[in-house]
Design a protein around this motif. Structure first.
Motif, short mmCIF file in Angstrom:
data_model
loop_
_atom_site.label_atom_id
_atom_site.label_comp_id
_atom_site.label_asym_id
_atom_site.label_seq_id
_atom_site.Cartn_x
_atom_site.Cartn_y
_atom_site.Cartn_z
N ASP A 124 0.86 -1.73 0.16
CA ASP A 124 0.22 0.41 -0.01
C ASP A 124 0.62 1.69 0.12
N ILE A 125 2.02 1.32 0.36
CA ILE A 125 2.69 2.17 0.96
C ILE A 125 3.83 2.58 -0.51
N ILE A 126 3.82 1.79 -0.79
CA ILE A 126 4.53 1.51 -2.71
C ILE A 126 3.24 2.64 -3.28
N ASN A 127 2.59 2.10 -3.84
CA ASN A 127 1.07 2.18 -4.87
C ASN A 127 0.76 3.80 -4.36
N LEU A 128 0.67 3.89 -2.86
CA LEU A 128 0.87 5.51 -2.53
C LEU A 128 2.02 6.38 -3.44
N ILE A 129 3.05 5.65 -2.56
CA ILE A 129 4.42 6.68 -3.60
C ILE A 129 4.07 6.32 -4.64
N LYS A 130 3.95 5.20 -5.62
CA LYS A 130 3.45 6.00 -6.76
C LYS A 130 2.81 6.41 -7.74
N SER A 131 1.49 6.88 -6.77
CA SER A 131 0.13 7.81 -7.04
C SER A 131 1.18 8.93 -7.03
N THR A 132 1.08 9.26 -6.01
CA THR A 132 1.77 10.46 -6.04
C THR A 132 2.87 10.92 -6.56
N GLY A 133 3.73 10.06 -7.68
CA GLY A 133 4.73 10.62 -8.37
C GLY A 133 4.03 10.81 -9.67
N TYR A 134 2.73 9.89 -10.11
CA TYR A 134 2.38 9.83 -11.23
C TYR A 134 1.56 11.45 -11.11
N TYR A 135 1.13 11.75 -10.12
CA TYR A 135 0.16 12.87 -9.86
C TYR A 135 0.88 14.11 -10.14
N THR A 136 2.39 14.10 -9.22
CA THR A 136 3.21 14.90 -9.25
C THR A 136 3.92 15.09 -10.70
N SER A 137 4.21 14.18 -11.07
CA SER A 137 3.93 14.80 -12.93
C SER A 137 3.50 15.28 -13.82
N ILE A 138 2.19 14.98 -13.23
CA ILE A 138 0.46 15.93 -14.45
C ILE A 138 0.97 17.09 -13.82
N GLY A 139 1.57 17.63 -12.54
CA GLY A 139 1.28 18.62 -12.11
C GLY A 139 2.51 19.61 -12.49
N MET A 140 4.09 18.54 -13.12
CA MET A 140 4.30 19.52 -13.09
C MET A 140 4.09 19.86 -14.94
N VAL A 141 3.28 18.78 -15.53
CA VAL A 141 3.62 19.45 -17.13
C VAL A 141 2.12 20.67 -17.43
N LEU A 142 1.13 20.41 -16.57
CA LEU A 142 0.65 21.22 -15.95
C LEU A 142 1.13 22.38 -15.98
N ILE A 143 2.05 23.13 -14.90
CA ILE A 143 2.96 24.02 -14.55
C ILE A 143 3.58 23.98 -16.09
N GLY A 144 4.13 23.54 -16.31
CA GLY A 144 4.56 23.64 -17.82
C GLY A 144 4.01 24.30 -19.13
N LEU A 145 2.94 23.85 -18.90
CA LEU A 145 2.84 24.36 -19.99
C LEU A 145 1.83 25.81 -19.65
N VAL A 146 1.69 26.35 -18.21
CA VAL A 146 1.72 27.70 -18.31
C VAL A 146 2.58 28.86 -18.35
N PHE A 147 3.89 27.74 -17.66
CA PHE A 147 5.02 28.56 -18.16
C PHE A 147 5.23 28.90 -19.93
N TYR A 148 5.21 28.02 -20.38
CA TYR A 148 4.91 28.26 -21.63
C TYR A 148 4.14 29.32 -22.52
N MET A 149 3.02 28.95 -21.52
CA MET A 149 2.13 30.42 -22.11
C MET A 149 2.37 31.43 -21.70
N PHE A 150 3.14 31.43 -20.87
CA PHE A 150 3.79 32.80 -20.52
C PHE A 150 5.03 33.29 -21.34
N TYR A 151 5.64 32.51 -21.71
CA TYR A 151 7.01 32.66 -22.73
C TYR A 151 6.44 32.97 -23.79
#
Length: 187
Positions: A124-151
């Motif tokens: 369960d802890i491994i699955n929690l860390i994996k899902s946290t990593g996936y959601y963090t990477s999705i957030g990073m892509v979205l923030i990257g899109l916002v920065f790209y729009m600002f650019y």
């Protein structure tokens, strides 16, 4: 440093009153009437479980006192503009709730985990860390899109660099999150 010494002395005094010691005579000739090891362990666990509410209250009170001392010292440091006192009180105000929460969670895990569900807890802890990593990477892509729009809106090269860094980091995080449990044999 001086305040830590007082906390340690306070803990020793509290535990000396909570956990009374008793001396028992153990005659050499009367060995057959001793309780077995299992009986002694059962007696110890029952006495520890009986003290659990008292110890929980003492820990809660101790952390509350530490937090309130941090609040008072923070007020003192704001009034006197003392940087060292502000640094110490900020550390206390940050770490006391984190430590208290961590201790509570660890106590719950220790008392509710047995040999059968340890592997379930680990997975369960491994699955929690994996899902946290996936959601963090999705957030990073979205923030990257916002920065790209600002650019593109203000034509500032830093935003373009940051968006590319976030996208590369998100891809690297996704790959590591997917592959590392398989490589380490925990998937």
């Amino acid at each position: 440093m001086n305040l830590r010494r007082y906390y340690i002395i306070l803990l020793i005094v509290i535990f000396s009153f909570v956990l009374p010691l008793s001396a028992k005579a153990n005659p050499i000739l009367n060995r057959g009437s001793e309780p077995s090891f299992n009986n002694q362990v059962n007696t110890w666990t029952e006495s520890i479980n009986g003290l659990a509410p008292t110890i929980s209250f003492i820990f809660s009170a101790l952390f509350t006192i530490m937090f309130l001392m941090g609040v008072v010292r923070m007020g003192y440091s704001i009034v006197t503009k003392t940087g060292q006192v502000m640094k110490f009180s900020t550390g206390v105000l940050i770490w006391v709730p984190i430590t208290f929460f961590f201790i509570r969670i660890m106590v719950i895990i220790i008392f509710t985990t047995n040999s059968k569900n340890v592997t379930l807890l680990a997975s369960d802890i491994i699955n929690l860390i994996k899902s946290t990593g996936y959601y963090t990477s999705i957030g990073m892509v979205l923030i990257g899109l916002v920065f790209y729009m600002f650019y593109h809106f203000i034509d500032h090269p830093e935003y373009g660099r940051w968006s590319k860094r976030l996208w590369v980091s998100a891809a690297l995080l996704t790959v590591l999150t997917t592959l590392m449990p398989i490589v380490l044999g925990a998937a």
